[in-house]
Design an enzyme around this catalytic site. Structure first.
Site, PDB file in Angstrom:
ATOM      1  N   ARG A 198       0.810  -0.981   0.150  1.00  0.00           N
ATOM      2  CA  ARG A 198      -0.163   0.098  -0.021  1.00  0.00           C
ATOM      3  C   ARG A 198       1.074   1.278  -0.032  1.00  0.00           C
ATOM      4  O   ARG A 198       1.557   1.078   1.078  1.00  0.00           O
ATOM      5  CB  ARG A 198      -0.641  -0.644   1.490  1.00  0.00           C
ATOM      6  CG  ARG A 198      -1.880   1.128   1.473  1.00  0.00           C
ATOM      7  CD  ARG A 198      -3.223   0.891   2.459  1.00  0.00           C
ATOM      8  NE  ARG A 198      -1.855   0.999   3.669  1.00  0.00           N
ATOM      9  CZ  ARG A 198      -2.698   1.369   5.028  1.00  0.00           C
ATOM     10  NH1 ARG A 198      -4.202   1.774   5.053  1.00  0.00           N
ATOM     11  NH2 ARG A 198      -2.224   1.750   5.401  1.00  0.00           N
ATOM     12  N   THR A 241      -1.248   7.859  -0.820  1.00  0.00           N
ATOM     13  CA  THR A 241      -1.931   7.764  -1.730  1.00  0.00           C
ATOM     14  C   THR A 241      -3.226   6.634  -1.506  1.00  0.00           C
ATOM     15  O   THR A 241      -4.177   6.412  -1.715  1.00  0.00           O
ATOM     16  CB  THR A 241      -1.757   6.819  -3.139  1.00  0.00           C
ATOM     17  OG1 THR A 241      -1.530   5.663  -3.196  1.00  0.00           O
ATOM     18  CG2 THR A 241      -0.882   8.253  -4.087  1.00  0.00           C
ATOM     19  N   ASP A 245       1.555  -1.631  11.557  1.00  0.00           N
ATOM     20  CA  ASP A 245       1.225  -2.963  11.034  1.00  0.00           C
ATOM     21  C   ASP A 245       1.844  -4.037  11.238  1.00  0.00           C
ATOM     22  O   ASP A 245       2.657  -4.776  11.563  1.00  0.00           O
ATOM     23  CB  ASP A 245       3.078  -1.563  10.460  1.00  0.00           C
ATOM     24  CG  ASP A 245       2.825  -1.965   9.305  1.00  0.00           C
ATOM     25  OD1 ASP A 245       2.879  -1.779   7.739  1.00  0.00           O
ATOM     26  OD2 ASP A 245       3.478  -3.647   8.484  1.00  0.00           O
ATOM     27  N   ASP A 263       4.927  -4.883   9.508  1.00  0.00           N
ATOM     28  CA  ASP A 263       6.542  -4.889  10.496  1.00  0.00           C
ATOM     29  C   ASP A 263       6.818  -5.604  11.337  1.00  0.00           C
ATOM     30  O   ASP A 263       7.716  -6.051  12.028  1.00  0.00           O
ATOM     31  CB  ASP A 263       6.641  -3.782  11.085  1.00  0.00           C
ATOM     32  CG  ASP A 263       6.648  -2.628   9.639  1.00  0.00           C
ATOM     33  OD1 ASP A 263       7.284  -2.924   9.153  1.00  0.00           O
ATOM     34  OD2 ASP A 263       6.042  -1.518  10.298  1.00  0.00           O
TER      35      ASP A 263
HETATM   36  C1  PRP Z   1      -0.602  -3.716   4.656  1.00  0.00           C
HETATM   37  C2  PRP Z   1      -1.774  -5.204   4.642  1.00  0.00           C
HETATM   38  C3  PRP Z   1      -2.727  -5.185   3.711  1.00  0.00           C
HETATM   39  C4  PRP Z   1      -2.375  -3.590   3.075  1.00  0.00           C
HETATM   40  C5  PRP Z   1      -4.244  -3.282   4.187  1.00  0.00           C
HETATM   41  O1  PRP Z   1      -0.102  -4.600   4.053  1.00  0.00           O
HETATM   42  O2  PRP Z   1      -0.708  -6.095   4.779  1.00  0.00           O
HETATM   43  O3  PRP Z   1      -2.381  -5.856   2.192  1.00  0.00           O
HETATM   44  O4  PRP Z   1      -1.592  -3.343   4.088  1.00  0.00           O
HETATM   45  O5  PRP Z   1      -4.071  -2.157   3.354  1.00  0.00           O
HETATM   46  P1  PRP Z   1      -5.461  -1.459   3.012  1.00  0.00           P
HETATM   47  O6  PRP Z   1      -6.673  -2.352   2.777  1.00  0.00           O
HETATM   48  O7  PRP Z   1      -6.094  -0.626   3.161  1.00  0.00           O
HETATM   49  O8  PRP Z   1      -4.920  -1.767   1.166  1.00  0.00           O
HETATM   50  P2  PRP Z   1       0.961  -3.359   3.546  1.00  0.00           P
HETATM   51  O9  PRP Z   1       0.699  -2.772   2.286  1.00  0.00           O
HETATM   52  O10 PRP Z   1       1.753  -2.729   4.420  1.00  0.00           O
HETATM   53  O11 PRP Z   1       2.354  -3.814   3.004  1.00  0.00           O
HETATM   54  P3  PRP Z   1       3.441  -5.550   4.046  1.00  0.00           P
HETATM   55  O12 PRP Z   1       2.616  -6.542   4.132  1.00  0.00           O
HETATM   56  O13 PRP Z   1       4.452  -5.430   2.843  1.00  0.00           O
HETATM   57  O14 PRP Z   1       3.867  -4.695   5.103  1.00  0.00           O
HETATM   58  N1  URA Z   2      -1.527  -2.389   7.314  1.00  0.00           N
HETATM   59  C1  URA Z   2      -1.387  -2.365   8.317  1.00  0.00           C
HETATM   60  O1  URA Z   2      -0.524  -3.679   8.555  1.00  0.00           O
HETATM   61  N2  URA Z   2      -2.149  -2.757   9.673  1.00  0.00           N
HETATM   62  C2  URA Z   2      -2.626  -1.307   9.645  1.00  0.00           C
HETATM   63  O2  URA Z   2      -3.616  -1.224  10.513  1.00  0.00           O
HETATM   64  C3  URA Z   2      -3.371  -1.030   8.147  1.00  0.00           C
HETATM   65  C4  URA Z   2      -2.769  -1.126   6.885  1.00  0.00           C
END
Ligand code: PRP
Ligand code: URA
Length: 213
Positions: free
Chosen positions: A105, A109, A201, A204
């Site tokens: 994400r 944006t 997150d 993370d």
């Molecule tokens: C997080 C999560 C989802 C997304 C959710 O991933 O694991 O994939 O955000 O958010 P949304 O519903 O608003 O799209 P992230 O983009 O942080 O990537 P990561 O798993 O690599 O940390």
């Molecule tokens: N992605 C995450 O990992 N946590 C949130 O709360 C939203 C998006």
């Protein structure tokens, strides 16, 4: 009003493990362990209507009609955070295929960006389970569903640990045929698109990559 295709677990074991997952003092090792345990429990619920067919076997006592799976199942973890859900789901469904999708994400944006997709030309499974611990705005889940539908997937379910009402609304209005299974439906999103109270997150916290400050 909750979406008809939304299933939020009320199981006491799920509630107990969620408290550990959400707690800011839970370290990555324990966090990964609980992601795995919760994935097993929610995955079990999501798989309750998988088709089976009759199978004739013999027990040491006598012949009997047993059952075996009659659907090809595809697990689609969304990188990175969905990776932590795969092992538990494979324990439940050892013959499942695993197709990784890389989406992150854009934190400015809040729109999903696809960076990894090795799906073959046409669908190789009957039922796809998208695995992602977090459903926030729903942008990533909606993008994943669109990729899978273009691929030819007919039956798709979304398996999350924590969902926000905004994400549920986004997915169910764009894809009312996709059922959502989760451990909790939280209050909503903050101005940075993070689920409240949430857990922070998920990527993370699993991989120990949060900022140190
Ligand atoms: C997080 C999560 C989802 C997304 C959710 O991933 O694991 O994939 O955000 O958010 P949304 O519903 O608003 O799209 P992230 O983009 O942080 O990537 P990561 O798993 O690599 O940390
Ligand atoms: N992605 C995450 O990992 N946590 C949130 O709360 C939203 C998006």
């Amino acid at each position: 009003m909750p979406a008809p295709s939304l299933h939020v677990s009320r199981h006491p074991a799920v509630l107990h493990k969620l408290a550990i997952l959400r707690d800011e003092n839970t370290e990555p090792k324990k966090f990964r362990e609980v992601v795995r345990e919760l994935s097993w429990l929610i995955g079990y619920e999501a798989l309750a209507d998988v088709g089976v067919r009759a199978l004739e076997i013999r027990t040491p006592m006598e012949p009997m009609t047993a059952h075996q799976l009659d659907e090809r199942i595809g697990l689609v973890p969304i990188l990175r955070a969905g990776l932590g859900m795969v092992d538990a789901m494979l324990e439940l469904m050892p013959t499942a295929q695993v197709w990784h999708l890389g989406l992150f994400r854009d934190e400015r944006t809040l729109r999903p960006v696809e960076y990894y997709n090795k799906l073959p030309d046409s669908a190789t499974v009957d039922l796809c389970l998208i695995l992602d611990p977090m459903l926030a705005t729903g942008g990533s889940a909606t993008a994943a569903i669109e990729v899978l539908k273009k691929w030819g997937a007919v039956r798709i379910k979304l398996v999350n640990l924590i969902a926000a009402p905004e994400g549920v609304e986004a997915v169910t209005s764009a894809h009312p045929d996709v059922a959502i299974y989760c451990a909790a439906l939280d209050r909503g999103l903050n101005d940075r698109g993070y689920i409240q109270p949430g857990l922070g997150d998920a990527g993370d916290r699993q991989f120990g990559t949060g900022r140190a400050d």
